[in-house]
Design a protein around this motif. Structure first.
Motif, short mmCIF file in Angstrom:
data_model
loop_
_atom_site.label_atom_id
_atom_site.label_comp_id
_atom_site.label_asym_id
_atom_site.label_seq_id
_atom_site.Cartn_x
_atom_site.Cartn_y
_atom_site.Cartn_z
N ARG A 70 1.27 -1.42 -0.58
CA ARG A 70 -0.06 -0.21 -0.03
C ARG A 70 0.61 1.62 -0.03
NH1 ARG A 70 -4.02 -0.53 4.96
NH2 ARG A 70 -5.24 -1.90 3.90
N MET A 71 2.21 1.63 0.63
CA MET A 71 2.90 2.62 1.01
C MET A 71 3.58 2.72 -0.05
SD MET A 71 4.31 1.84 4.92
CE MET A 71 5.37 3.04 5.30
N ARG A 116 0.67 4.14 -2.80
CA ARG A 116 0.73 5.58 -3.00
C ARG A 116 2.14 6.83 -3.57
NH1 ARG A 116 -3.18 7.30 1.75
NH2 ARG A 116 -2.82 8.94 1.04
N CYS A 146 3.96 8.41 5.65
CA CYS A 146 4.43 6.78 5.16
C CYS A 146 3.50 5.68 5.80
CB CYS A 146 5.46 6.78 4.39
SG CYS A 146 6.14 7.16 2.24
N GLN A 184 1.74 6.75 8.45
CA GLN A 184 0.12 7.02 8.16
C GLN A 184 -0.67 6.33 7.60
OE1 GLN A 184 0.27 11.54 8.10
NE2 GLN A 184 1.44 11.35 10.66
N TRP A 185 -0.35 5.85 6.20
CA TRP A 185 -1.30 5.38 5.71
C TRP A 185 -1.18 3.91 6.36
CZ3 TRP A 185 2.70 6.46 0.61
CH2 TRP A 185 2.40 8.03 0.52
#
Length: 95
Positions: free
Chosen positions: A12-13, A16, A33, A35-36
């Motif tokens: 996911r990181m 993004r 990053c 926090q994602w």
């Protein structure tokens, strides 16, 4: 390493960063990053951060030290490798 080993959080990181075109000189604080993945379980988050460290060691994610904190961005020379890790795979059954 393949997508399954990378884990959902780290993937996911990377996705993004890629979607935001954080490649080469365009970077953002690593804190953002992290926090994602705050909505993942504690166990998943821990695994994601381990894989994140691996991505930095392998040179997929580059870091830049700033006075306040560390900034991260994708390595422009390894973009194809990163795409392989984050893109959904096309299922091709040849039997």
């Amino acid at each position: 390493i393949d997508k399954m080993e990378l884990g959902i959080g780290c993937q996911r990181m990377l996705q993004r960063l890629y979607r935001q075109r954080r490649i080469g000189g365009k970077h953002l604080p690593e804190v953002i990053c992290r926090q994602w993945i705050k909505n993942l379980s504690k166990q998943e988050r821990k695994k994601a951060l381990e894989k994140w460290k691996w991505c930095i060691q392998e040179g997929l994610v580059l870091t830049k030290q700033k006075p306040s904190e560390r900034h991260v961005f994708l390595n422009p020379t390894k973009v194809n490798e990163i795409k392989q890790l984050i893109k959904p795979e096309e299922e091709n059954y040849e039997e």
